[in-house]
Design a protein around this motif. Structure first.
Motif, mmCIF file in Angstrom:
data_model
loop_
_atom_site.group_PDB
_atom_site.id
_atom_site.type_symbol
_atom_site.label_atom_id
_atom_site.label_comp_id
_atom_site.label_asym_id
_atom_site.label_seq_id
_atom_site.Cartn_x
_atom_site.Cartn_y
_atom_site.Cartn_z
ATOM 1 N N MET A 1 43.865 51.434 47.944
ATOM 2 C CA MET A 1 42.632 51.859 47.258
ATOM 3 C C MET A 1 41.539 52.136 48.277
ATOM 4 O O MET A 1 41.317 51.345 49.187
ATOM 5 C CB MET A 1 42.144 50.769 46.291
ATOM 6 N N GLY A 2 40.866 53.267 48.104
ATOM 7 C CA GLY A 2 39.775 53.633 49.001
ATOM 8 C C GLY A 2 40.252 54.274 50.287
ATOM 9 O O GLY A 2 39.464 54.754 51.074
ATOM 10 N N ASP A 3 41.552 54.273 50.500
ATOM 11 C CA ASP A 3 42.121 54.880 51.704
ATOM 12 C C ASP A 3 42.953 56.082 51.269
ATOM 13 O O ASP A 3 42.418 57.165 51.070
ATOM 14 C CB ASP A 3 42.962 53.843 52.456
ATOM 15 N N VAL A 4 44.231 55.894 51.058
ATOM 16 C CA VAL A 4 45.104 56.979 50.606
ATOM 17 C C VAL A 4 44.804 57.331 49.152
ATOM 18 O O VAL A 4 44.806 58.490 48.770
ATOM 19 C CB VAL A 4 46.593 56.573 50.768
ATOM 20 N N LEU A 5 44.523 56.313 48.363
ATOM 21 C CA LEU A 5 44.205 56.501 46.945
ATOM 22 C C LEU A 5 42.700 56.389 46.777
ATOM 23 O O LEU A 5 42.125 55.316 46.945
ATOM 24 C CB LEU A 5 44.929 55.448 46.107
ATOM 25 N N HIS A 6 42.052 57.511 46.494
ATOM 26 C CA HIS A 6 40.595 57.550 46.449
ATOM 27 C C HIS A 6 40.015 56.891 45.200
ATOM 28 O O HIS A 6 39.055 56.127 45.283
ATOM 29 C CB HIS A 6 40.106 58.998 46.553
ATOM 30 N N ALA A 7 40.564 57.189 44.023
ATOM 31 C CA ALA A 7 39.984 56.669 42.786
ATOM 32 C C ALA A 7 41.082 56.373 41.767
ATOM 33 O O ALA A 7 42.019 57.150 41.615
ATOM 34 C CB ALA A 7 39.003 57.679 42.201
ATOM 35 N N LEU A 8 40.930 55.228 41.089
ATOM 36 C CA LEU A 8 41.861 54.847 40.044
ATOM 37 C C LEU A 8 41.075 54.277 38.870
ATOM 38 O O LEU A 8 40.507 53.196 38.968
ATOM 39 C CB LEU A 8 42.860 53.803 40.558
ATOM 40 N N ALA A 9 41.011 55.039 37.782
ATOM 41 C CA ALA A 9 40.397 54.548 36.547
ATOM 42 C C ALA A 9 41.457 53.679 35.878
ATOM 43 O O ALA A 9 42.548 54.142 35.582
ATOM 44 C CB ALA A 9 40.001 55.707 35.650
ATOM 45 N N LEU A 10 41.143 52.415 35.659
ATOM 46 C CA LEU A 10 42.157 51.452 35.259
ATOM 47 C C LEU A 10 41.865 50.854 33.890
ATOM 48 O O LEU A 10 40.744 50.432 33.612
ATOM 49 C CB LEU A 10 42.192 50.349 36.321
ATOM 50 N N GLN A 11 42.902 50.827 33.057
ATOM 51 C CA GLN A 11 42.864 50.115 31.779
ATOM 52 C C GLN A 11 44.028 49.147 31.810
ATOM 53 O O GLN A 11 45.148 49.532 32.162
ATOM 54 C CB GLN A 11 43.004 51.061 30.597
ATOM 55 N N THR A 12 43.770 47.891 31.440
ATOM 56 C CA THR A 12 44.827 46.887 31.426
ATOM 57 C C THR A 12 44.835 46.165 30.087
ATOM 58 O O THR A 12 43.836 46.175 29.354
ATOM 59 C CB THR A 12 44.627 45.852 32.542
ATOM 60 N N GLY A 13 45.938 45.540 29.782
ATOM 61 C CA GLY A 13 46.030 44.772 28.547
ATOM 62 C C GLY A 13 47.365 44.047 28.457
ATOM 63 O O GLY A 13 48.223 44.191 29.327
ATOM 64 N N VAL A 14 47.513 43.276 27.396
ATOM 65 C CA VAL A 14 48.754 42.560 27.132
ATOM 66 C C VAL A 14 49.520 43.275 26.033
ATOM 67 O O VAL A 14 48.925 43.997 25.220
ATOM 68 C CB VAL A 14 48.492 41.086 26.752
ATOM 69 N N PRO A 15 50.832 43.112 25.996
ATOM 70 C CA PRO A 15 51.618 43.768 24.953
ATOM 71 C C PRO A 15 51.230 43.270 23.567
ATOM 72 O O PRO A 15 50.866 42.102 23.398
ATOM 73 C CB PRO A 15 53.063 43.366 25.267
ATOM 74 N N ASP A 16 51.303 44.155 22.589
ATOM 75 C CA ASP A 16 51.081 43.766 21.199
ATOM 76 C C ASP A 16 52.240 42.908 20.731
ATOM 77 O O ASP A 16 53.392 43.284 20.943
ATOM 78 C CB ASP A 16 50.974 44.995 20.292
ATOM 79 N N PRO A 17 51.947 41.777 20.084
ATOM 80 C CA PRO A 17 53.048 40.980 19.536
ATOM 81 C C PRO A 17 53.698 41.723 18.377
ATOM 82 O O PRO A 17 53.015 42.341 17.565
ATOM 83 C CB PRO A 17 52.373 39.687 19.073
ATOM 84 N N ARG A 18 54.986 41.672 18.306
ATOM 85 C CA ARG A 18 55.700 42.386 17.231
ATOM 86 C C ARG A 18 56.638 41.466 16.544
ATOM 87 O O ARG A 18 57.248 40.640 16.984
ATOM 88 C CB ARG A 18 56.445 43.574 17.792
#
Length: 79
Positions: A62-79
């Motif tokens: 990050m910030g070197d080879v990869l300039h920008a990463l818009a990130l969304q994270t979460g846990v799996p939905d229980p099924r």
């Protein structure tokens, strides 16, 4: 040199094996991506902690080879 979306996905999955990863190239330049990462490893962690896990998986790219990463994270939905 730009980073390939496949490489980003593989790095994340290597560090977070159960991760469901979706990568989108936002600008078509290999430098600006959006990623959605879903993992049981995030359960009970704050959003900041979740993002830190993903950034750690990128091993300093990050910030070197990869300039920008818009990130969304979460846990799996229980099924």
């Amino acid at each position: 040199m730009p980073m390939d979306a496949h490489d980003i996905e593989q790095m994340i999955k290597a560090a977070i094996p159960d991760a469901q990863v979706t990568i989108r190239d936002l600008a078509g330049d290999g430098d600006h991506y959006a990623a959605t990462v879903i993992s049981e490893a995030f359960r009970g962690k704050s959003r900041v902690q979740q993002h830190q896990l993903v950034y750690q998986s990128l091993r300093g790219q990050m910030g070197d080879v990869l300039h920008a990463l818009a990130l969304q994270t979460g846990v799996p939905d229980p099924r």
